[in-house]
Design an enzyme around this catalytic site. Structure first.
Site, short mmCIF file in Angstrom:
data_model
loop_
_atom_site.label_atom_id
_atom_site.label_comp_id
_atom_site.label_asym_id
_atom_site.label_seq_id
_atom_site.Cartn_x
_atom_site.Cartn_y
_atom_site.Cartn_z
N GLY A 1 0.92 -1.29 -0.05
CA GLY A 1 0.40 0.15 -0.45
C GLY A 1 1.11 1.64 -0.28
O GLY A 1 2.20 1.24 0.20
N ALA A 2 0.23 2.46 0.00
CA ALA A 2 0.43 3.91 0.21
C ALA A 2 0.32 4.42 1.33
O ALA A 2 -1.40 3.97 1.79
CB ALA A 2 0.42 4.31 -1.32
N PHE B 1 3.85 10.29 2.24
CA PHE B 1 5.16 10.06 2.09
C PHE B 1 5.51 9.19 0.88
O PHE B 1 6.59 9.37 0.57
CB PHE B 1 6.62 10.41 3.28
CG PHE B 1 5.83 11.38 3.69
CD1 PHE B 1 6.01 12.71 3.60
CD2 PHE B 1 5.35 11.47 5.93
CE1 PHE B 1 5.80 13.78 4.56
CE2 PHE B 1 5.02 12.16 6.35
CZ PHE B 1 5.29 13.37 5.74
N VAL C 1 5.51 4.53 -0.46
CA VAL C 1 4.69 3.37 -0.74
C VAL C 1 5.54 2.53 0.55
O VAL C 1 6.63 2.47 0.00
CB VAL C 1 5.02 2.68 -2.09
CG1 VAL C 1 4.06 3.71 -3.41
CG2 VAL C 1 6.29 3.17 -2.82
N LYS D 1 9.29 1.15 4.28
CA LYS D 1 8.54 2.31 3.76
C LYS D 1 9.42 3.14 2.85
O LYS D 1 10.46 3.40 2.97
CB LYS D 1 8.09 2.87 4.49
CG LYS D 1 7.24 4.56 4.21
CD LYS D 1 6.56 5.48 5.58
CE LYS D 1 6.57 6.49 5.15
NZ LYS D 1 5.85 6.98 6.40
N ASP E 1 -0.96 13.32 14.81
CA ASP E 1 -1.96 12.61 13.74
C ASP E 1 -1.89 10.73 14.55
O ASP E 1 -2.36 10.09 13.21
CB ASP E 1 -0.62 12.44 12.38
CG ASP E 1 -1.66 12.11 11.25
OD1 ASP E 1 -3.26 12.60 11.62
OD2 ASP E 1 -1.43 11.57 10.60
#
Length: 363
Positions: free
Chosen positions: A11-12, A15, A17, A33, A123
């Site tokens: 997934g992505a 910032f 993938v 990442k 976040d």
């Protein structure tokens, strides 16, 4: 980079993938990442890595190392086989009070540790909480891209975070206590687990950020009639969702709240958790801060080619056709990331409009 081999794409994010990789010698699985070299490597990326490296706690995804490829900066970290907590709620609809408490207890333990290390996440959301693959899943906090260490950096001032989870004081342009904003976000996470919807979003018009912001500022939320939760739980939510952060319940107070303490697993008790707060608690990383900073600085240099190449610059992934397909996949994923960033921009724009209109008032 011969140390790793590709297993699959996973997934992505904001910032870049991510890919599931295997350490060839040990067969250990790690999440990798990837952030494209060049202007995307900024102070947020450096902060994420340094903050993450300093954390060692069972409810936080472990940082492993950073690696430079010809095209990308790669961050290796613990792989959480259970996926996002968000996905678990989507499939379940909502959790029972006991199940919500089970995950909330772990979330608070992880956040409490971060705060003790002088790091506020800024976040926190269901998409940033992962689960390991065990039958009774262990929650893992991840993604420290927006975190801010009060030891190394100034107090939070910028408007970051996800609209549905954002605290009222974050919408003001004054400085705010990032730790108290995290408390609010933990409350939103708890509400979503219990109700299966966001507390401050209009269900008929969820993309209307202005409406969401107005509901946050007015602390307008309710527990639907069809959701039956205890008075203790309602009390905790009412003490979290307080517009004035000075009057909001703290993490330390949450840990003493009767709802939180019910069925608290032994490993989450204050006595058991004390081991993680010791200064000699070593890092999982084999790299020093200096080594990491040098690699990150080198990553600011753009890649020599204009387009991403197969294997994220590692090469050796099949024939030339395979590489071209790989590159196209990467470009598609990075386009998706850019679209997500556009959504963030739309949100930021709305927040600025609300600021300019003078609608935001913090009591």
């Amino acid at each position: 980079m011969d140390k790793y081999e590709l297993v699959k794409d996973i997934g992505a994010g904001n910032f870049g993938v991510a890919r599931l990789m295997k350490v060839k010698n040990s067969k250990e699985l790690v999440a990798m990442k990837y952030i494209e070299r060049g202007p995307k490597i900024d102070e947020n990326v450096a902060r994420e890595i340094i903050n993450h490296r300093s954390l060692r706690h069972p409810n936080i995804i472990r940082f492993k190392e950073v690696v430079l490829t010809p095209t990308h900066l790669a961050i290796a970290m613990e792989y959480a086989a259970g996926g996002e907590l968000f996905e678990r709620i989507c499939s379940a609809g909502r959790f029972s009070e006991d199940e919500a408490r089970y995950f909330f207890q772990q979330l608070i333990s992880g956040v409490s540790y971060c705060h003790a290390m002088q790091i506020c996440h800024r976040d926190l959301k269901l998409e940033n909480t992962l689960l390991d693959g065990s039958p009774a899943p262990r929650l893992k906090i991840c993604d420290f891209g927006y975190s801010k260490s009060s030891l190394l950096h100034s107090r939070p001032k910028s408007t970051v975070g996800t609209p549905a989870y954002i605290a009222p004081e974050v919408l003001s342009r004054r400085e705010y206590d990032g730790k108290m904003a995290d408390v609010w976000s933990c409350g939103v996470t708890l509400y979503v687990m219990l109700v299966g919807a966001y507390p401050f979003e209009d269900q008929e018009d969820p993309k209307n950020f202005r409406k969401t912001i107005q509901k946050i500022m007015a602390v307008q939320y309710k527990i639907p009639d069809y959701v039956h939760i205890s008075q203790d739980c309602k009390n905790l939510l009412s003490r979290i969702f307080v517009a004035n952060s000075l009057k909001r319940i703290t993490i330390a107070e949450i840990k003493k709240h009767s709802w939180f303490l019910k069925n608290l697993p032994r490993e989450l008790t204050e006595t058991a958790q004390a081991a993680y707060f010791k200064k000699e608690n070593p890092t999982f990383s084999l790299q020093t801060v200096e080594e990491i900073m040098k690699i990150v600085a080198d990553a600011k240099t753009p890649p020599p080619v204009s387009r991403s190449i197969g294997g994220f610059g590692w090469g050796g992934n099949g024939d030339a056709d395979g590489k071209e397909e790989d590159a196209e996949d990467v470009e598609e994923e990075e386009e998706e990331v850019e679209e997500e960033e556009d959504d963030e921009d739309e949100y930021d724009k709305t927040v600025k409009e609300v600021h300019a209109s003078g609608e935001v008032r913090i009591s």
